[in-house]
Design a protein around this motif. Structure first.
Motif, PDB file in Angstrom:
ATOM      1  N   ASN A   4       0.622  -1.199   0.050  1.00  9.82           N
ATOM      2  CA  ASN A   4       0.253  -0.025   0.004  1.00  9.82           C
ATOM      3  C   ASN A   4       0.837   1.404  -0.004  1.00  9.82           C
ATOM      4  N   VAL A   5       2.015   1.136  -0.134  1.00  9.41           N
ATOM      5  CA  VAL A   5       3.183   2.287  -0.333  1.00  9.41           C
ATOM      6  C   VAL A   5       3.229   3.084   0.877  1.00  9.41           C
ATOM      7  N   LYS A   6       2.903   2.334   1.986  1.00 10.79           N
ATOM      8  CA  LYS A   6       3.029   3.269   3.382  1.00 10.79           C
ATOM      9  C   LYS A   6       4.445   3.350   3.585  1.00 10.79           C
ATOM     10  N   LYS A   7       5.366   2.644   3.178  1.00  8.75           N
ATOM     11  CA  LYS A   7       6.909   2.696   3.191  1.00  8.75           C
ATOM     12  C   LYS A   7       7.284   2.118   2.074  1.00  8.75           C
ATOM     13  N   GLY A   8       8.818   2.547   2.034  1.00 10.57           N
ATOM     14  CA  GLY A   8       9.528   1.929   1.089  1.00 10.57           C
ATOM     15  C   GLY A   8      10.920   2.843   0.591  1.00 10.57           C
ATOM     16  N   HIS A   9      11.549   2.381  -0.402  1.00  5.35           N
ATOM     17  CA  HIS A   9      12.797   2.841  -0.714  1.00  5.35           C
ATOM     18  C   HIS A   9      13.111   2.903  -2.164  1.00  5.35           C
ATOM     19  N   ILE A  10      13.287   4.002  -2.871  1.00  9.78           N
ATOM     20  CA  ILE A  10      13.369   4.021  -4.066  1.00  9.78           C
ATOM     21  C   ILE A  10      15.021   4.579  -4.542  1.00  9.78           C
ATOM     22  N   ARG A  11      15.569   3.588  -5.469  1.00 15.91           N
ATOM     23  CA  ARG A  11      17.020   4.282  -5.935  1.00 15.91           C
ATOM     24  C   ARG A  11      16.831   4.754  -7.247  1.00 15.91           C
ATOM     25  N   ILE A  12      17.162   6.139  -7.565  1.00 13.93           N
ATOM     26  CA  ILE A  12      16.742   6.654  -8.711  1.00 13.93           C
ATOM     27  C   ILE A  12      18.237   7.337  -9.227  1.00 13.93           C
ATOM     28  N   GLY A  13      18.465   7.217 -10.501  1.00  7.89           N
ATOM     29  CA  GLY A  13      19.350   7.742 -11.156  1.00  7.89           C
ATOM     30  C   GLY A  13      19.150   8.972 -12.026  1.00  7.89           C
TER      31      GLY A  13
ATOM     32  N   ARG B  73       5.955  12.916  -2.116  1.00  7.84           N
ATOM     33  CA  ARG B  73       5.944  13.027  -0.573  1.00  7.84           C
ATOM     34  C   ARG B  73       4.784  13.169   0.058  1.00  7.84           C
ATOM     35  N   LYS B  74       4.199  14.251  -0.217  1.00  7.53           N
ATOM     36  CA  LYS B  74       2.911  14.401   0.351  1.00  7.53           C
ATOM     37  C   LYS B  74       1.888  13.348   0.083  1.00  7.53           C
ATOM     38  N   LYS B  75       2.201  12.548  -0.811  1.00  2.34           N
ATOM     39  CA  LYS B  75       1.194  11.488  -1.041  1.00  2.34           C
ATOM     40  C   LYS B  75       1.562  10.188  -0.126  1.00  2.34           C
ATOM     41  N   TYR B  76       3.030  10.012  -0.123  1.00  2.00           N
ATOM     42  CA  TYR B  76       3.693   9.075   0.463  1.00  2.00           C
ATOM     43  C   TYR B  76       4.898   9.366   1.310  1.00  2.00           C
ATOM     44  N   PRO B  77       4.424   9.808   2.417  1.00  2.00           N
ATOM     45  CA  PRO B  77       5.591  10.420   3.293  1.00  2.00           C
ATOM     46  C   PRO B  77       6.524   9.571   3.927  1.00  2.00           C
ATOM     47  N   ASN B  78       6.297   8.368   3.924  1.00  2.00           N
ATOM     48  CA  ASN B  78       7.235   7.295   4.591  1.00  2.00           C
ATOM     49  C   ASN B  78       8.071   6.695   3.597  1.00  2.00           C
TER      50      ASN B  78
ATOM     51  N   SER C 100      21.596  -1.843  -9.678  1.00  2.00           N
ATOM     52  CA  SER C 100      21.908  -1.175  -8.625  1.00  2.00           C
ATOM     53  C   SER C 100      21.243  -0.025  -8.366  1.00  2.00           C
ATOM     54  N   LEU C 101      20.289   0.491  -9.452  1.00  2.00           N
ATOM     55  CA  LEU C 101      19.348   1.352  -9.430  1.00  2.00           C
ATOM     56  C   LEU C 101      18.021   0.700  -9.858  1.00  2.00           C
ATOM     57  N   ASP C 102      16.627   1.290  -9.091  1.00  2.00           N
ATOM     58  CA  ASP C 102      15.339   0.887  -9.605  1.00  2.00           C
ATOM     59  C   ASP C 102      15.053   1.549 -10.900  1.00  2.00           C
ATOM     60  N   ILE C 103      15.359   2.939 -11.053  1.00  2.00           N
ATOM     61  CA  ILE C 103      14.845   3.678 -12.101  1.00  2.00           C
ATOM     62  C   ILE C 103      15.828   4.451 -12.369  1.00  2.00           C
ATOM     63  N   GLY C 104      15.893   4.925 -13.830  1.00  2.00           N
ATOM     64  CA  GLY C 104      16.788   5.957 -14.196  1.00  2.00           C
ATOM     65  C   GLY C 104      16.134   6.846 -14.984  1.00  2.00           C
ATOM     66  N   VAL C 105      16.586   7.987 -14.990  1.00  2.00           N
ATOM     67  CA  VAL C 105      16.353   9.177 -15.854  1.00  2.00           C
ATOM     68  C   VAL C 105      17.491   9.515 -16.849  1.00  2.00           C
TER      69      VAL C 105
ATOM     70  N   ALA D  13       8.540   1.996  -5.985  1.00  2.00           N
ATOM     71  CA  ALA D  13       9.011   2.376  -7.355  1.00  2.00           C
ATOM     72  C   ALA D  13       8.073   2.554  -8.392  1.00  2.00           C
ATOM     73  N   ARG D  14       6.974   1.543  -8.398  1.00  2.00           N
ATOM     74  CA  ARG D  14       6.020   1.488  -9.281  1.00  2.00           C
ATOM     75  C   ARG D  14       4.974   2.625  -8.852  1.00  2.00           C
ATOM     76  N   ALA D  15       4.778   2.822  -7.845  1.00  2.00           N
ATOM     77  CA  ALA D  15       4.111   4.150  -7.410  1.00  2.00           C
ATOM     78  C   ALA D  15       4.604   5.411  -8.023  1.00  2.00           C
ATOM     79  N   TRP D  16       5.909   5.689  -7.829  1.00  2.00           N
ATOM     80  CA  TRP D  16       6.570   6.773  -8.197  1.00  2.00           C
ATOM     81  C   TRP D  16       6.383   6.851  -9.686  1.00  2.00           C
ATOM     82  N   ILE D  17       6.602   5.924 -10.595  1.00  2.00           N
ATOM     83  CA  ILE D  17       6.227   5.842 -11.975  1.00  2.00           C
ATOM     84  C   ILE D  17       4.907   6.311 -12.257  1.00  2.00           C
ATOM     85  N   ASP D  18       4.136   5.628 -11.709  1.00  2.00           N
ATOM     86  CA  ASP D  18       2.489   6.021 -11.936  1.00  2.00           C
ATOM     87  C   ASP D  18       2.376   7.566 -11.661  1.00  2.00           C
ATOM     88  N   HIS D  19       3.090   7.970 -10.495  1.00  2.00           N
ATOM     89  CA  HIS D  19       2.741   9.308 -10.232  1.00  2.00           C
ATOM     90  C   HIS D  19       3.364  10.313 -10.919  1.00  2.00           C
TER      91      HIS D  19
END
Length: 298
Positions: free
Chosen positions: A87-96, A114-119, A140-145, A281-287
């Motif tokens: 439910n994305v109440k917590k988590g850690h995302i590695r982004i390049g 962060r307002k939506k998923y503060p933890n 070593s990274l979940d997501i890259g730009v 990470a999925r939630a961040w992509i959707d967001h």
């Protein structure tokens, strides 16, 4: 043995009664008795001894009770942890991220997320697109730009920016007041370039070669602001994305559209097709996808 066996056993031990445990767990007493018997047969020991209508734990039962409480507590914590992650109440995302966009678009996106998923926490790595793409590929990274294109056999992608590079020069430069400049006209200029681990390094070089010359590079850097400062010091010319050029002081540097050809600067989010992607990470992509659509509609 499964977690249900332990739950039934612990409730009988706590209440010291099969009847009360059955009532507490909303099951029949024969079900409780059968579960305990199966557990005792599996372990090869008696867990309770009966003294008339009273039941007490054996020494094996005492050990089972102590360890069982820890096991069920760990299981409950695991269940709660997984539920929080799903439910994305917590988590850690590695982004390049490429350094040139670290202070622009993405802080707004991340602030909104962060307002939506503060933890949910972030770990940001600032590298050129080549390094970012390799790191996502290695895991070593979940997501890259990255600057597109990316290898579509390996990565999913979502395009977030479609712009061109612009020429920046010192206000005293002969091109300073031009409305546009063709790439071939830069053949005798001194360039301030991005480093070789940036896609733009090879892309600009390739386009210059196509235009009939090999660029003279006097400095290489990983920082777009260093490029603009070098141009301001009248030490060379630079090519920067439109997005970066919007924030440059026109009193210090002049920005001019580059044509024939224009050099595209398309940014996209990438992630591996064949690798597990964390819920956060999925939630961040959707967001981010949703954020971009809202921005386009405005």
């Amino acid at each position: 043995m499964d977690i249900r066996h332990l739950t039934y056993f612990l409730e009988v031990a706590r209440l010291k009664s099969f009847t009360k445990a059955a009532e507490s767990l909303y099951v029949s007493q024969p079900t409780i008795s059968k579960m305990i018997k199966n557990l005792e047969e599996e372990l090869g020991v008696e867990l309770f001894y009966r003294n008339g209508r009273q039941i007490e734990l054996t020494d094996a039962g005492e050990s089972m009770y102590i360890q069982g409480k820890e096991i069920t507590k760990s299981f409950q914590n695991l269940t709660s942890e997984i539920n929080d992650l799903m439910n994305v109440k917590k988590g850690h995302i590695r982004i390049g991220l490429p350094p040139m966009i670290g202070s622009g678009f993405f802080p707004r996106v991340m602030g909104d997320f962060r307002k939506k998923y503060p933890n949910v926490t972030f770990q940001l790595f600032e590298h050129g697109s080549i390094t970012v793409q390799n790191s996502v590929g290695e895991g070593s990274l979940d997501i890259g730009v990255v600057v597109l294109p990316a290898n579509e056999e390996i990565f999913h992608k979502f395009t977030i920016v479609e712009e061109n590079l612009m020429l920046i020069v010192h206000p005293s430069h002969p091109f300073a007041n031009e409305k546009e400049v063709e790439l071939k006209d830069l053949h005798d200029q001194s360039f301030v370039f991005f480093r070789e681990d940036f896609v733009l390094h090879d892309r600009i070089t390739m386009e210059c070669v196509k235009a009939g010359f090999h660029p003279t590079v006097i400095y290489e850097t990983s920082q777009w602001d260093f490029i603009s400062e070098m141009v301001y010091a009248n030490l060379g010319i630079g090519l920067l994305p439109e997005r970066i050029c919007r924030d440059l002081d026109p009193e210090k540097v002049r920005k001019i559209p580059l044509v024939n050809p224009s050099i595209p600067w398309h940014l996209g989010i990438i992630w591996r097709k064949d690798r597990y992607l964390p819920f956060a990470a999925r939630a961040w992509i959707d967001h981010t996808t949703s954020y971009m659509w809202r921005s386009v509609r405005k």
